[in-house]
Design a protein around this motif. Structure first.
Motif, short mmCIF file in Angstrom:
data_model
loop_
_atom_site.label_atom_id
_atom_site.label_comp_id
_atom_site.label_asym_id
_atom_site.label_seq_id
_atom_site.Cartn_x
_atom_site.Cartn_y
_atom_site.Cartn_z
N GLN A 16 7.32 9.18 11.07
CA GLN A 16 7.26 7.78 11.44
C GLN A 16 8.02 7.51 12.74
O GLN A 16 7.61 6.66 13.54
CB GLN A 16 7.81 6.91 10.31
N VAL A 202 16.10 -1.90 6.00
CA VAL A 202 14.73 -2.28 5.66
C VAL A 202 14.13 -1.14 4.84
O VAL A 202 13.91 -0.05 5.34
CB VAL A 202 13.89 -2.53 6.92
N LEU A 204 11.36 0.84 2.82
CA LEU A 204 9.91 1.03 2.80
C LEU A 204 9.55 2.08 1.76
O LEU A 204 10.27 3.07 1.58
CB LEU A 204 9.41 1.49 4.18
N THR A 212 -0.09 2.47 6.76
CA THR A 212 0.48 1.21 6.29
C THR A 212 1.97 1.13 6.61
O THR A 212 2.47 0.09 7.06
CB THR A 212 0.27 1.07 4.77
N ILE A 213 2.67 2.24 6.40
CA ILE A 213 4.10 2.29 6.72
C ILE A 213 4.32 2.05 8.22
O ILE A 213 5.21 1.29 8.62
CB ILE A 213 4.71 3.63 6.29
N SER A 214 3.51 2.69 9.05
CA SER A 214 3.63 2.54 10.50
C SER A 214 3.45 1.08 10.92
O SER A 214 4.17 0.58 11.80
CB SER A 214 2.61 3.42 11.22
N GLU A 215 2.50 0.40 10.30
CA GLU A 215 2.26 -1.00 10.64
C GLU A 215 3.43 -1.88 10.21
O GLU A 215 3.81 -2.83 10.91
CB GLU A 215 0.96 -1.49 9.99
N LEU A 216 4.00 -1.59 9.06
CA LEU A 216 5.16 -2.35 8.60
C LEU A 216 6.34 -2.16 9.54
O LEU A 216 7.08 -3.10 9.85
CB LEU A 216 5.54 -1.92 7.18
N ILE A 217 6.53 -0.92 9.99
CA ILE A 217 7.61 -0.64 10.94
C ILE A 217 7.38 -1.40 12.24
O ILE A 217 8.30 -2.03 12.79
CB ILE A 217 7.72 0.88 11.19
N TRP A 218 6.16 -1.36 12.74
CA TRP A 218 5.85 -2.04 14.00
C TRP A 218 6.06 -3.55 13.87
O TRP A 218 6.54 -4.20 14.81
CB TRP A 218 4.43 -1.74 14.42
N SER A 219 5.72 -4.10 12.71
CA SER A 219 5.90 -5.55 12.50
C SER A 219 7.37 -5.94 12.54
O SER A 219 7.70 -7.10 12.83
CB SER A 219 5.27 -5.97 11.17
N GLN A 220 8.27 -5.00 12.25
CA GLN A 220 9.71 -5.26 12.31
C GLN A 220 10.25 -5.06 13.72
O GLN A 220 11.22 -5.72 14.12
CB GLN A 220 10.44 -4.32 11.35
#
Length: 233
Positions: A16, A202, A204, A212-220
């Motif tokens: 990630q 945070v 995860l 999905t994990i990558s998108e959550l990280i990017w949103s942060q």
């Protein structure tokens, strides 16, 4: 900006971190990935001698294909270390030596990039040393906060985003080929969960789909970035 990833081996930290760096580069933000796991630059000779005296197997001997006698040697070595580190004075001394060593590594590997305005993505951080000492001492997770207080003597940059990739010991063991014993992970997962709670990481679900994990990280991360990449170049 400093972004850190923590979690046990097999949780997907490096994967990630690499993905995030690539996405930042594509968006025009200068980024660099560093490993801040704590190199034994000063204490390595003491560790080498200690492992030899206690009969610890070599790292290359460990893994899922390691014979039972090798796993038994590893567990016997860990048991010997736990008996040694039950002496509080010894545990405290080794903790501070290790934290100083780790902090120096972070200052050298991370500060120059931050001073140049780069986004630094750190795979592991100072607190991994505390987790390792807790494992060597056989301490339960609820005693980790007492060890974590020692980190206040070693000022390092505070992460703007700090992610904990949470995964079960069984899933992490399935993913990794260089870990000989499930107990290696079972000792660590509760400690990392305690760490995440203490510092508000945070959290995860590392068993989820990687995209999905990558998108959550990017949103942060994205809301913390300057509106224009040219502002940091």
């Amino acid at each position: 900006m400093l972004i850190c990833f923590n979690g046990v081996d097999g949780s997907g930290k490096s994967f990630q971190a690499q993905r995030l760096m690539e996405r930042l580069d594509q968006a025009g933000y200068p980024a660099v990935q560093v490993w801040n796991g704590g190199k034994s630059s000063v204490t390595r000779y003491i560790i080498m001698v200690g492992k030899r005296v206690l009969g610890a197997p070599q790292r290359r001997e460990l893994g899922k294909k390691a014979p039972p006698q090798t796993v038994a040697r590893y567990n016997a070595y860990l048991g010997s270390m736990q008996r040694m580190f039950r002496r509080r004075w010894l545990r405290t001394l080794w903790l501070h030596i290790s934290l100083l060593e780790h902090a120096l590594e972070i200052w050298v590997a991370t500060l120059p990039h931050l001073m140049r305005g780069r986004v630094v993505i750190s795979d592991r951080y100072l607190y991994d040393t505390v987790v390792n000492i807790a494992v060597l001492s056989g301490l339960p997770a609820d005693e980790l906060p007492a060890l974590l207080r020692a980190t206040r003597f070693y000022p390092v940059p505070r992460p703007q985003r700090w992610f904990f990739l949470d995964v079960s010991p069984e899933e992490a063991f399935r993913r990794k080929d260089d870990i000989a014993d499930l107990a290696f992970l079972e000792r660590r997962v509760p400690l990392y969960r305690q760490l995440a709670g203490e510092y508000g990481l945070v959290t995860l679900d590392a068993a989820a789909d990687p995209d999905t994990i990558s998108e959550l990280i990017w949103s942060q991360v994205e809301p913390l970035l300057p509106r224009s990449a040219s502002a940091v170049v």
